[in-house]
Design a protein around this motif. Structure first.
Motif, PDB file in Angstrom:
ATOM      1  N   ILE A 107       0.851  -1.186   0.000  1.00 57.45           N
ATOM      2  CA  ILE A 107       0.000   0.000   0.000  1.00 57.45           C
ATOM      3  C   ILE A 107       0.886   1.235   0.000  1.00 57.45           C
ATOM      4  O   ILE A 107       2.008   1.216   0.509  1.00 57.45           O
ATOM      5  N   GLY A 108       0.386   2.298  -0.600  1.00 53.68           N
ATOM      6  CA  GLY A 108       1.146   3.530  -0.692  1.00 53.68           C
ATOM      7  C   GLY A 108       0.337   4.696  -0.179  1.00 53.68           C
ATOM      8  O   GLY A 108      -0.871   4.777  -0.417  1.00 53.68           O
ATOM      9  N   THR A 109       0.999   5.611   0.513  1.00 52.75           N
ATOM     10  CA  THR A 109       0.309   6.759   1.081  1.00 52.75           C
ATOM     11  C   THR A 109       0.843   8.081   0.561  1.00 52.75           C
ATOM     12  O   THR A 109       0.396   9.145   1.013  1.00 52.75           O
ATOM     13  N   THR A 110       1.796   8.031  -0.364  1.00 50.87           N
ATOM     14  CA  THR A 110       2.320   9.263  -0.945  1.00 50.87           C
ATOM     15  C   THR A 110       2.149   9.230  -2.453  1.00 50.87           C
ATOM     16  O   THR A 110       2.048   8.162  -3.063  1.00 50.87           O
ATOM     17  N   THR A 111       2.152  10.398  -3.069  1.00 50.88           N
ATOM     18  CA  THR A 111       1.942  10.478  -4.515  1.00 50.88           C
ATOM     19  C   THR A 111       3.048   9.764  -5.283  1.00 50.88           C
ATOM     20  O   THR A 111       2.806   9.209  -6.352  1.00 50.88           O
TER      21      THR A 111
END
Length: 124
Positions: free
Chosen positions: A104-108
């Protein structure tokens, strides 16, 4: 190459609900982690939700946790963001993003593919 198209934005009163969708062109979209971000005028793009393609794990920031739900329908190549108890501060352009990474990714910078966005306006 993945093309993403958001839809479902609009105007809603505070306390209301809205569901935005992200439709993808890739047949392998089920193997992409997908995130939702939003950007209000004069502000940076902000992480809203993400769902992993491997485990279905989801993650939300505190600002939307308990109000927003991300889900996916792989048969339709579509990811949804259900938004409940909307507040005026949720007003923004909402973007979906995708990446083949299993994490999962939380930054652009965690995402390689982006849609053009859909406007969500919450009136007080």
């Amino acid at each position: 190459q993945v093309q993403l198209v958001e839809s479902g934005g609009g105007l809603v009163q505070a306390g209301g609900s809205l569901r935005v969708s992200c439709a993808a062109s890739a047949r392998t979209f089920s193997r992409y982690t997908v995130g939702w971000f939003r950007q209000a005028p004069g502000k940076e793009r902000e992480f809203v939700a993400t769902i992993s393609w491997t485990s279905g794990h989801t993650y939300y920031p505190d600002s939307v946790k308990g109000r927003f739900t991300i889900s996916r329908d792989n048969a339709k190549n579509t990811v949804y963001l259900q938004m409940n108890s909307l507040k005026p501060e949720d007003t923004a352009i909402y973007y979906c993003a995708a990446d083949p990474s299993p994490s999962i990714g939380t930054t652009t910078s965690d995402y390689n593919y982006w849609g053009q966005g859909t406007q969500v306006t919450v009136s007080s």
